[in-house]
Design an enzyme around this catalytic site. Structure first.
Site, mmCIF file in Angstrom:
data_model
loop_
_atom_site.group_PDB
_atom_site.id
_atom_site.type_symbol
_atom_site.label_atom_id
_atom_site.label_comp_id
_atom_site.label_asym_id
_atom_site.label_seq_id
_atom_site.Cartn_x
_atom_site.Cartn_y
_atom_site.Cartn_z
ATOM 1 N N HIS A 107 0.840 -1.206 0.000
ATOM 2 C CA HIS A 107 0.000 0.000 0.000
ATOM 3 C C HIS A 107 0.877 1.259 0.000
ATOM 4 O O HIS A 107 0.658 2.185 -0.797
ATOM 5 C CB HIS A 107 -0.909 -0.021 1.233
ATOM 6 C CG HIS A 107 -1.789 1.180 1.356
ATOM 7 N ND1 HIS A 107 -3.144 1.147 1.100
ATOM 8 C CD2 HIS A 107 -1.519 2.472 1.710
ATOM 9 C CE1 HIS A 107 -3.658 2.346 1.284
ATOM 10 N NE2 HIS A 107 -2.698 3.173 1.667
ATOM 11 N N GLU A 108 1.874 1.267 0.871
ATOM 12 C CA GLU A 108 2.744 2.443 0.955
ATOM 13 C C GLU A 108 3.681 2.541 -0.253
ATOM 14 O O GLU A 108 4.059 3.646 -0.660
ATOM 15 C CB GLU A 108 3.555 2.405 2.254
ATOM 16 C CG GLU A 108 2.723 2.307 3.522
ATOM 17 C CD GLU A 108 1.689 3.417 3.650
ATOM 18 O OE1 GLU A 108 1.905 4.520 3.116
ATOM 19 O OE2 GLU A 108 0.643 3.164 4.283
ATOM 20 N N HIS B 227 2.028 4.472 -2.999
ATOM 21 C CA HIS B 227 2.170 5.923 -2.775
ATOM 22 C C HIS B 227 3.553 6.404 -3.215
ATOM 23 O O HIS B 227 3.682 7.445 -3.875
ATOM 24 C CB HIS B 227 1.961 6.251 -1.297
ATOM 25 C CG HIS B 227 0.546 6.196 -0.847
ATOM 26 N ND1 HIS B 227 -0.455 6.966 -1.407
ATOM 27 C CD2 HIS B 227 -0.052 5.459 0.133
ATOM 28 C CE1 HIS B 227 -1.607 6.716 -0.802
ATOM 29 N NE2 HIS B 227 -1.393 5.801 0.137
ATOM 30 N N HIS C 58 -5.694 8.635 -2.683
ATOM 31 C CA HIS C 58 -6.193 7.316 -3.091
ATOM 32 C C HIS C 58 -7.140 7.455 -4.286
ATOM 33 O O HIS C 58 -8.261 6.942 -4.273
ATOM 34 C CB HIS C 58 -6.915 6.622 -1.933
ATOM 35 C CG HIS C 58 -6.045 6.399 -0.739
ATOM 36 N ND1 HIS C 58 -6.103 7.184 0.387
ATOM 37 C CD2 HIS C 58 -5.072 5.471 -0.506
ATOM 38 C CE1 HIS C 58 -5.227 6.755 1.273
ATOM 39 N NE2 HIS C 58 -4.583 5.722 0.761
#
Length: 326
Positions: free
Chosen positions: A93-94, A97, A114
């Site tokens: 998830h990170e 980013h 998001h």
């Protein structure tokens, strides 16, 4: 109200202790990061740092951009209660980013971060791996358990939703003017907050005694006459303490014994008081006695006569040759 909140907090903490998974903290997050970087992000995250954090309590992971690179931090306090798969999902998830930060210069987290690009990458990775990466992390119980500092208001806000006059924090920071809602609370409630719970205090290690600081002294205190006289008067018969010597080894004792033997031998043979020159020539005289002087003289005369005869013969031969030529 006070007893209920404390009891709920303790029960929640005990439940999480049973779920604690130490294997998560033993995972090598850097090696995972390098594998996923090559697998899903084309190796573009070479300037991204990954590290554990002991202070994060509000979210399981965070990614932010600095000048020229990104930093990913994962919370130890929250992820230690989850599975290894959830650790991988949080890391990915990170990483999404971080990828958007490096590829798109206009990407920012101000609008939550998001958007469509994030969700597209998230769905592709979920399809390829079978993971369940989501937009938001669901670590509500873990976050609640870390908030061990609890304050309760004695005003009318105790009966108002959603907080019922409670303020829970992970750090020991009491409610005050620095909070954005403080002025509104003063106007609507006007009550004061009292602390009702805090974490158990750890036993402090006993401090080591401090060394006594040396006072400033003058040179005369060490080298002056008065100081020397005072010390003599205080302990006139005091002898210096004998320092205990270390026992010698076997090799050292052998060497010492050998040296002592040689010294004793030299002592047994005392040196001569007077020195005589005859001692030097005594061996030569003994050799001369063996030689006969008459034999030497006879040999010498014999050699001389033989040489004379040879010379006479040579001279005669020369004279004959001269006459024939003349």
């Amino acid at each position: 109200m006070k007893d209920l909140t404390i009891a709920h907090h303790k029960s929640l903490k005990e439940e999480l202790k049973s779920k604690e998974n130490k294997a998560v903290l033993e995972e090598d997050i850097w090696s995972l990061f390098t594998i996923y970087n090559e697998m899903f992000f084309f190796g573009t995250l070479g300037t991204t740092l990954v590290e554990w954090s002991n202070r994060m309590t509000e979210c399981a992971g965070i990614c932010y951009k600095k000048q020229g690179y990104c930093i990913i931090r994962l919370s130890k306090k929250l992820l230690k209660f989850r599975s290894i798969q959830e650790l991988h999902e949080t890391l990915l998830h990170e990483m999404i980013h971080a990828y958007l930060f490096t590829v798109d210069p206009n990407y920012s987290r101000t609008d939550d971060g998001h958007g469509a690009d994030f969700q597209k990458l998230m769905k592709e990775i979920n399809k390829a791996t079978g993971y369940n990466i989501t937009i938001y992390h669901k670590f509500h119980d873990e976050v609640e358990a870390t908030k061990e500092h609890i304050w309760l208001c004695d005003g009318i806000c105790q009966k108002q939703r959603p907080f019922f006059g409670l303020v829970k924090r992970a750090s020991n920071r009491a409610p005050g003017p620095n909070d954005f809602w403080w002025e509104r609370h003063k106007q609507t409630c006007g009550g004061t907050y009292h602390k009702i719970h805090e974490p158990d205090k750890k036993e402090k290690k006993p401090k080591k005694p401090k060394k006594q600081q040396k006072t400033n002294r003058k040179i005369n205190d060490y080298f002056g006459k008065k100081k020397v006289e005072e010390t003599k008067q205080e302990n006139p018969t005091k002898k210096p303490e004998s320092k205990t010597k270390a026992k010698p080894t076997k090799e050292e004792t052998k060497k010492d014994n050998a040296c002592n033997k040689e010294i004793q031998k030299r002592k047994r043979t005392p040196p001569k008081d007077s020195f005589d020159l005859s001692d030097l020539f005594s061996p030569l005289e003994s050799q001369m006695d063996l030689i006969n002087t008459q034999d030497l003289m006879s040999d010498f005369s014999r050699n001389c006569s033989e040489k004379k005869e040879e010379r006479i013969k040579v001279n005669k031969f020369i004279l004959l040759n001269d006459k024939q030529e003349g």
